[in-house]
Scaffold this motif. Structure first.
Motif, PDB file in Angstrom:
ATOM      1  N   GLY A 298       0.881  -1.130   0.123  1.00 15.70           N
ATOM      2  CA  GLY A 298       0.143   0.055  -0.146  1.00 15.70           C
ATOM      3  C   GLY A 298       0.833   1.414  -0.148  1.00 15.70           C
ATOM      4  N   ILE A 301       2.358   1.744  -3.489  1.00 14.30           N
ATOM      5  CA  ILE A 301       1.544   2.263  -4.309  1.00 14.30           C
ATOM      6  C   ILE A 301       1.459   3.890  -4.274  1.00 14.30           C
ATOM      7  N   ILE A 302       1.011   4.354  -3.107  1.00 10.04           N
ATOM      8  CA  ILE A 302       0.952   5.997  -2.758  1.00 10.04           C
ATOM      9  C   ILE A 302       2.394   6.271  -3.140  1.00 10.04           C
TER      10      ILE A 302
ATOM     11  N   LEU C 122      -5.818   9.813  -7.637  1.00 11.83           N
ATOM     12  CA  LEU C 122      -7.103   9.504  -7.784  1.00 11.83           C
ATOM     13  C   LEU C 122      -7.667   8.508  -6.763  1.00 11.83           C
ATOM     14  N   PHE C 124      -9.482   6.278  -6.454  1.00 14.97           N
ATOM     15  CA  PHE C 124      -9.246   4.487  -6.646  1.00 14.97           C
ATOM     16  C   PHE C 124      -8.037   4.302  -6.113  1.00 14.97           C
ATOM     17  N   ILE C 125      -6.969   4.920  -6.540  1.00 15.97           N
ATOM     18  CA  ILE C 125      -5.686   4.525  -6.017  1.00 15.97           C
ATOM     19  C   ILE C 125      -5.372   4.711  -4.748  1.00 15.97           C
ATOM     20  N   VAL C 126      -5.697   5.934  -4.125  1.00 15.73           N
ATOM     21  CA  VAL C 126      -5.610   5.936  -2.708  1.00 15.73           C
ATOM     22  C   VAL C 126      -6.222   5.097  -1.985  1.00 15.73           C
ATOM     23  N   LEU C 128      -7.370   2.164  -2.790  1.00 12.75           N
ATOM     24  CA  LEU C 128      -6.745   0.733  -3.010  1.00 12.75           C
ATOM     25  C   LEU C 128      -5.723   0.535  -2.038  1.00 12.75           C
ATOM     26  N   ALA C 129      -4.857   1.541  -1.957  1.00 10.79           N
ATOM     27  CA  ALA C 129      -3.485   1.616  -1.047  1.00 10.79           C
ATOM     28  C   ALA C 129      -4.035   1.523  -0.076  1.00 10.79           C
TER      29      ALA C 129
END
Lengths: 317, 328, 327, 506
Positions: A298, A301-302, C122, C124-126, C128-129
């Protein structure tokens, strides 16, 4: 000109991901000697094949501005069909066709509802996910399939020049679809549809056919990934492929495909899949407690997306 | 208004009818942790067989994933349906307590089977084998296969699966007896064979001196064995664990797995329904007594202080006996 | 008759209401044990936890800009674990623990909101993480040294803790009467009557225009994600109290179900469109469907499939009728 | 064959509304045929029918003497009819080259896209139009709007268009870009292309058109060679009445400036901007797009922080951190692009009007007084003569002019002290424009300070008491009284470079 060309490469999101991968590879090679071993790298490739194959189709779907959360259950359904036929002693060729066919039919169904029924992709595919899971349970009746004949398992386990055959297939598929997306009119139409549907319609691109096409391709690819799954594990269970959808979507999004549509590359998605794969692999090698795996994935990703945002800001000012 | 009255009448009629019908046979429900896996399928099979032999109605229903909340909802709806007995393999022994209490208040016979829970509420726990014996046996089998020395790993499934964690705890307790063996890591692979394969392949790379591995549940045991064969380490690394014979036979025959541990889940399912009928008929179990149950191969023993009926000792499967048990 | 039909098709809330009544009548007539006061009140408790998450999802999706919160399930889980560990292992006062849990939920939602609003990543990404991060944290919190390195559920709560999830008032579950319904009313006030609701719809339908109209877009978004965290936290508290156990795996997969319900309730994925009435009906339909099918003894497997069919079918039917009307 | 395109007795209705009632329209090769009319006159419907977006209910279309049925935009393009829309329909993420060729790629024998030949063809095309072509591989989104439109014209030529329809092409162009466009249109005409040209700016039509057709209420009201009509006649036919170009002002300028800007700088957008604005005054801001007018306004409105300089508002120094703060101080800003920045399209008319004043309607605990909200909306609908079925109608279903009025109403409802208008009448019909002009004058007469940004010189001349002219981020002239002439203003505003966007200069 070459200078700006090079700068443009640096600016790409794919480059950020590649940079992170290189960083991690260096880090892991320094901290554990096992990382750079042939067997470990070959493992990594084996594990990534299914994700990478599905990510090709998912990239195209997301470029059109859509999404498909039923990809995990499509994979599952195809592996149930393939598994049943394999155990039934049918020829591998027929099995290949039916795995592809199962995925294709599901993809066509999704695509038809989205393109012709005007139902938002997330709704269609969420619904499809539950329906497929239901059918899978019904088909298997709780009995898992095992005893897959060895002939087919070459796809999943065999190696050629030291690289898994499944990865060769993946490479061929990636090369083909990269070429398709960059050089074929239909490939470019996929970008056009995602970037500006109205403009695409006016310039005579058939929106519906293009939409149908990407979901069908994703379906077929997920079907093929299902076959690879069967060939690799030799077992089909009822929950095959559950949670797989988020893994694929994460890889695609991490690889720089915009979920707003119109932008993205298959190479990027492949890199995204690699990044997640390497993190997971490295954490096992370093024996970092398994529970914090999600934490690391996670945060990375960020971080990787944040680097992009910060760099874009720096450029603007 | 008239139409409403008609609807109401029909509803009442149906209700009444169903009550009358329910009186005819005992309705005994079994709620597994989840449906759609071979282990619980085997229990269902046993339950069905018992229902036929004993002339009761057998209801088999459970969540599609090992979801506690969903399991509770299903039990609650069984209460609404008014069954006579509910047997549960709880996903969470504590979480199941309130709803079982409610069932008991409604006069329903309440049991646990396969996994215990709600000890002060349930009327009976049908136990496949004692927890500590399972843990010890698995550890002993591994030790024997590893020649009592070397590094080993555990590949478990859901990191929160209560009984798996208990068994791991007993395995570690037993490990004290084998000072030359060393646990290097515990990894989790959910209930997913492919994930188990991936995790094991990574482990083989990460720990070059690995000599053994325990697959803690029915998906991870064949998974780790498959990974060992794929990595070409068969013979260097041995696998054992808990799983069903139909999935393990291949690896037992190839020698990757010397032996593994389980019990007969068909018998466990049969015993569960049999015990429910026995209690519903108004009988009582006696402490320490071994019961002769037609249709199962062991002699279950009742332990009064735990209100527990134990199927028997854990069963070790190996090349010598696996062919007889290929049906589950 | 045709005009009535047109009206129903155009008004999603009404459409859902018709669907709800139809389902209700079918179950009442054909399923024994369904149409009883006991069952009708009893089943409501099963709509609460997922319902709160669906409401959270509604708020976030309404705020537009690709708004979606994939982390609601994980926030539920981690709050359940925080409350569980604080009460069961640390031995803290239950009320204080619950308060801390709710604060933690708000904090995590706030973090999502800040990342979404101020970094331009976005949603969605935030989320999801943060789905991965919060889930992982929940597992780490759950580790009980007494059982080795394994995460374990917590279940030794004082009797008073069960009040919220297990008690009834006049036969109606406490959490429905005293938490869920008040939350719905509050959100109704917030969305339909309050200035914040107006701003939310504005931000959702056109972010730029909202900025130019003097609406603080970032503040609205951050608030919405924070509310999502709080609603998830409430849900985590209730589920822990109801099942009497705090588990690090409890909220797994809830996010997709919550999104499904919000969308079924007529919330537009593009933002700015959707009403609380629709979402509440969406929750009611799903709860009813599960209960009716279970009582009818229909195999669990079909329940899963029917959810998909209802979702796709209802939206498709709506689209088809709309398209036919236009010709 | 006299006409390349001939429409005979075209009828079209939507629901109960008759949009076209037997329209005749002809176009010759090598002429520019202007089509004028107010919004709702039926121009766009006719254009949509010709370009294949709509099918007529009745009537015949002849193309090169043959009857045709144009049932899709693709069909129209294939037979040689291309359309350049007002807001360019582009793929911002794709390259300029792709924007030109998408849907009609040049292929290699293998069926691949032949990038090389596409580029060659585009290059020669651009050269023939007198355009540079170094940006062919850049993403379209990095080009200025004007350039994008020129690219789309090039695209029409790739399709070997024999008829090109321009739908209000200059509405979003700067003066300079407009000149460039006219040169190209003349070139195309000389090459024998038939051009249909739609515009609200009558002065343009007199410069470029050979013939003009005036429409009103779905009918053709007249068709003339351009030399045979004058402006007044066209306006009369369009509107049914003559419009006054002068506007009556009472002139109640206050003594102390309401807004005083001193040395405001935000590089690279604008430098050292200083001016005063008095209550009751309309201060015109003229300049090319990109000259920094909008940036100055948005900086005052708190959307950006200036690097240096001071802003005094209402007697004290201010520095707004957000539009929210600026609004609370009494500044309203009507943004340039109403679709993107002004409207909440899927919300109701009432919502759109009242959203800026909600804070004043709050009773307790953030709850809005719904009745007051409705009253405000009704009042503005009445005052601005907004044509809407009811308060709950969603704004996107209104006509362009009414949408613009809604945006205006939104800003008037806050009763500001300073009203900043950025292109208040862009792309709307003559009658609405006139109404809005009167309204602005009326507001100024009541003591409101107005800062009006416009690219239309007639509008600036008509409305402003004083005119500030900007060029490349600097003030190059302030004109008042007899000095306020078109010549002076244009001289101050024009540089010899076109606007540059995204680093791609022309």
């Amino acid at each position: 000109m070459t200078n700006t060309g090079f700068r443009k490469v640096l600016r790409r999101r794919e480059f950020t991901v590649l940079g992170l991968i290189v960083l991690l590879v260096v880090l892991f090679s320094l901290t554990t000697e096992r990382f750079m071993s042939v067997s470990n790298l070959s493992n990594l490739l084996l594990q990534l094949a299914g994700t990478a194959i599905s990510a090709i189709g998912m990239t195209m779907v997301i470029i059109t501005g859509g999404i498909d959360v039923s990809v995990g259950s499509t994979l599952g359904m195809a592996s149930v069909v393939a598994g049943k036929l394999l155990v039934g002693g049918y020829s591998p060729f027929l099995v290949l066709l039916s795995a592809l066919g199962t995925g294709l039919v599901i993809g066509l169904f999704n695509g038809t509802l989205i393109a012709f029924g005007n139902v938002p992709p997330i709704i269609v595919t969420l619904g499809m996910m539950s329906i497929l899971r239901s059918l899978m349970y019904q088909l298997l009746g709780g009995r898992w399939i095992s005893g897959i004949p060895p002939a087919i398992r070459v796809i999943g386990l065999g190696k050629w020049l030291g690289v898994p055959i499944s990865m060769w297939i993946t490479v061929v598929l990636i090369a083909f679809f990269t070429y398709f997306l960059s050089s074929r009119p239909l490939g470019r139409a996929i970008y056009a549809v995602g970037n500006n549907p109205e403009a695409a319609r006016v310039s005579g691109i058939d929106l519906r056919r293009t939409t149908l096409f990407v979901y069908a391709v994703l379906g077929a690819l997920a079907g093929f990934a299902g076959l690879v799954y069967v060939a690799r594990t030799g077992i089909v269970q009822t929950n095959t492929g559950s949670g797989f959808e988020l893994e694929v979507i994460a890889a695609v999004v991490l690889g720089g495909t915009s979920i707003l549509g119109g932008r993205g590359t298959i190479i990027g998605s492949l890199l995204g899949a690699f990044l997640v794969g390497i993190i997971k692999n490295g954490m096992v090698l370093l024996n970092v407690p398994a529970l914090s795996e999600g934490l690391v994935v996670g945060v990375l990703i960020i971080l990787s997306v944040m680097i992009d945002v910060i760099r874009a800001r720096g450029e603007r000012s | 208004m008239k139409r409403f009255a008609v609807v109401l009448f029909v509803v009442l009629a149906v209700l009444l009818l169903s009550v009358v019908m329910a009186e005819a046979k005992y309705r005994i429900a079994f709620v597994p942790k989840l449906i759609g896996i071979p282990y619980f399928n085997a229990m269902e099979e046993g339950g069905k067989k018992a229902a036929q032999d004993l002339d009761v109605e057998f209801i088999y229903t459970g969540p599609v994933t090992a979801d506690v909340a969903k399991q509770i909802e299903i039990i609650d709806n069984l209460i609404t349906q008014g069954v006579d007995a509910i047997a549960v393999a709880p996903n969470d022994p504590a979480a199941i307590t309130p709803v079982l209490k409610k069932a008991k208040e409604k006069g329903i016979l309440v049991m646990t089977s396969d996994t215990d829970g709600a000890q002060d509420v349930r009327d009976l726990f049908v136990n496949q084998a004692l927890q500590n014996e399972i843990g010890y046996t698995v550890m002993d089998e591994l030790a024997k296969a590893m020649n009592y020395e070397g590094e080993f790993a555990i590949v478990s499934c859901g990191p929160t699966a209560w009984n798996l964690n208990i068994w791991i705890a007993y395995e570690l307790e037993r490990l004290a007896q084998y000072p030359k063996m060393k646990l290097v890591t515990i990894r989790y692979a959910e209930e997913d064979v492919q994930m188990a394969i991936n995790v094991m392949l990574d482990l083989i790379n990460a720990f070059p001196n690995l000599k053994g591995v325990i697959g803690q549940c029915s998906t991870s045991a064949p998974g780790v064995a498959e990974a060992i064969e794929q990595a070409g380490k068969s013979g260097q690394i041995v696998a054992t664990g808990l799983s069903v014979p139909s999935m393990m036979a291949k690896y037992v025959k190839s020698g990757t797995v010397k032996s593994f541990v389980l019990w007969n889940p068909i018998d466990l399912g049969y015993l569960t329904v049999w015990a429910a009928k026995y209690l519903l008929d108004g009988n009582q179990f006696e402490d320490g007594k071994e019961y002769e149950v037609p249709g199962i191969e062991t002699k279950p023993k009742y332990i009064a202080k735990d209100k527990m009926l134990v199927l028997g000792p854990p069963k070790v499967f190996d090349a010598s006996n696996i062919d007889q048990y290929m049906f589950f | 008759m045709k005009r009535v039909l047109d009206y129903i098709v155009e008004n999603r809330v009404l459409f859902l209401l018709v669907l709800f009544v139809a389902l209700f009548v079918v179950f009442a007539v054909s399923v024994p044990g369904f149409f009883t006061f006991y069952n009708l009140t009893n089943m409501t408790q099963y709509g609460v936890e997922l319902g709160l998450l669906a409401l959270a999802e509604m708020l976030v999706i309404l705020s537009g800009g690709g708004g979606i919160d994939l982390s609601v399930g994980s926030m539920l889980t981690i709050v359940a674990m925080i409350i569980g560990v604080l009460i069961g292992r640390v031995g803290l006062n239950p009320s204080l623990s619950i308060l801390l849990g709710l604060f933690a939920g708000a904090g995590m939602g706030y973090l999502n909101g800040v990342l979404v609003s101020y970094t331009g990543i976005l949603p969605f990404i935030v989320t999801l993480a943060s789905l991965y991060i919060y889930k992982s944290l929940a597992l780490i919190i759950a580790v009980d040294p007494r059982f080795g390195p394994n995460p374990m559920p917590v279940s030794n709560f004082p009797e008073s803790f069960y009040f919220v999830g297990q008690y009834r008032i006049a036969g109606i579950p406490f959490q429905v009467l005293c938490i869920f319904i008040p939350v719905i009313l509050l959100l109704w006030l917030l969305l339909e009557k309050s200035i914040f609701g107006r701003y939310l719809y504005g931000v959702g339908s056109n972010e730029k225009a909202a900025l130019f109209s003097g609406i603080n877009v970032c503040r609205v978004r951050v608030t919405v994600y924070t509310l999502s965290g709080i609603l998830s936290a409430l849900s985590g508290w209730i589920i822990t109290s109801r099942i009497a156990s705090a588990r690090p795996d409890i909220g797994t997969g809830y996010e997709l179900q919550a999104i499904t319900i919000a969308v079924l309730g007529g919330v537009s994925i593009k933002g700015g469109e959707g009403s609380i009435g629709g979402v509440v009906l969406g929750i009611a339909i799903i709860t009813l469907l599960y209960n009716g099918m279970q009582l009818a003894g229909i195999h669990q497997i079909w329940q899963l499939g029917s959810l998909g069919v209802v979702l796709v079918g209802s939206v498709l039917l709506n689209q088809v009728l709309l398209a036919r009307r236009k010709i | 064959m006299e006409y390349i395109l001939e429409c005979r007795k075209i009828f079209k209705s939507f629901g109960g509304v008759q949009a076209l009632r037997g329209v005749d329209f002809t176009l010759r090769s090598g002429e520019v045929h202007a089509l004028v009319g107010e919004n709702g006159a039926g121009k766009s419907t006719l254009i949509k029918i010709i370009s294949g977006a709509l099918l007529p209910d009745r009537g015949d279309i002849f193309y090169m003497g043959q009857p045709v049925r144009i049932d899709s935009p693709r069909k129209a393009q294939e037979i040689g009819i291309s359309t350049v829309y007002q807001e360019p329909l582009v793929y911002s993420e794709l390259s300029v080259l792709e924007n030109i060729f998408l849907g009609r790629e040049i292929r290699t024998p293998w069926g691949n896209i032949d990038w090389k030949r596409e580029e060659e063809q585009a290059r020669s095309l651009f050269a023939s139009l007198g355009l540079p072509h170094h940006f062919l591989r850049e993403p379209m989104g990095e080009l200025s709007v004007g350039l994008q439109q020129l690219v789309l014209i090039a695209k029409a030529l790739v399709y070997e268009a024999k008829v090109i329809i321009f739908d209000e092409p200059t509405a979003i162009l700067t003066e300079h870009e407009t000149e460039r466009l006219f040169t190209i249109i003349r070139k195309l005409r000389d090459q024998g292309v038939g051009i249909i040209y739609i515009s609200h700016r009558l002065e343009e039509i007199f410069r470029i058109a050979d013939r003009v057709t005036v429409m009103r209420d779905g009918e053709v009201r007249g068709e003339f060679p351009i030399t045979a009509v004058d402006r007044a006649k066209i306006v009369e036919l369009m509107a049914g009445k003559l419009l006054v170009e002068e506007i009556a002002r009472r002139g109640v300028k206050g003594d102390h400036p309401l807004l005083s800007v001193q040395g405001l700088t935000r590089r690279p957008r604008f430098f050292d901007i200083s001016f005063d604005l008095f209550p009751g005054e309309i201060l015109g801001f003229f300049g090319l797009v990109g000259s920094g007018r909008t940036d100055v306004a948005q900086t005052i409105f708190g959307l950006f922080r200036p690097e240096s300089g001071k802003v005094f508002f209402d007697g004290r120094e201010v520095s707004f951190g957000s539009p929210e703060e600026a609004m609370q101080a009494g500044i309203a800003y009507l943004p340039e692009d109403r679709k993107v920045q002004g409207l909440f399209p899927i919300q109701s008319v009432a919502y759109n009007i009242s959203v800026t004043v909600l804070r004043e309607l709050v009773r307790r605990l953030g709850i809005v007084d719904v009745r007051k909200e409705r009253d405000i909306a009704e009042k503005h609908i009445r005052e601005l003569n907004i044509k809407t079925p009811n308060l709950k109608t969603r704004v996107y279903s209104l006509s362009g002019g009414n949408q613009q009025k809604v945006v205006l109403a939104k800003w008037l409802s806050v009763t500001p002290k300073l009203l900043i208008l950025d292109e208040p009448t862009r792309g709307i019909d003559v009658a609405s424009k006139s109404e809005i002009h009167n309204l602005i004058a009326h507001l100024a007469d009541q003591g409101l300070a107005v800062m009006m940004i416009s690219s239309e010189l007639p509008e600036i001349l008509k409305m402003s008491d004083r005119v500030v002219v900007m060029h490349e981020g600097r003030i190059t002239g302030v004109f008042e009284g007899p000095e306020k002439t078109a010549e002076n203003i244009i001289r101050a505003a024009t540089g010899e470079r076109m606007a540059v966007a995204g680093g791609v200069g022309v």
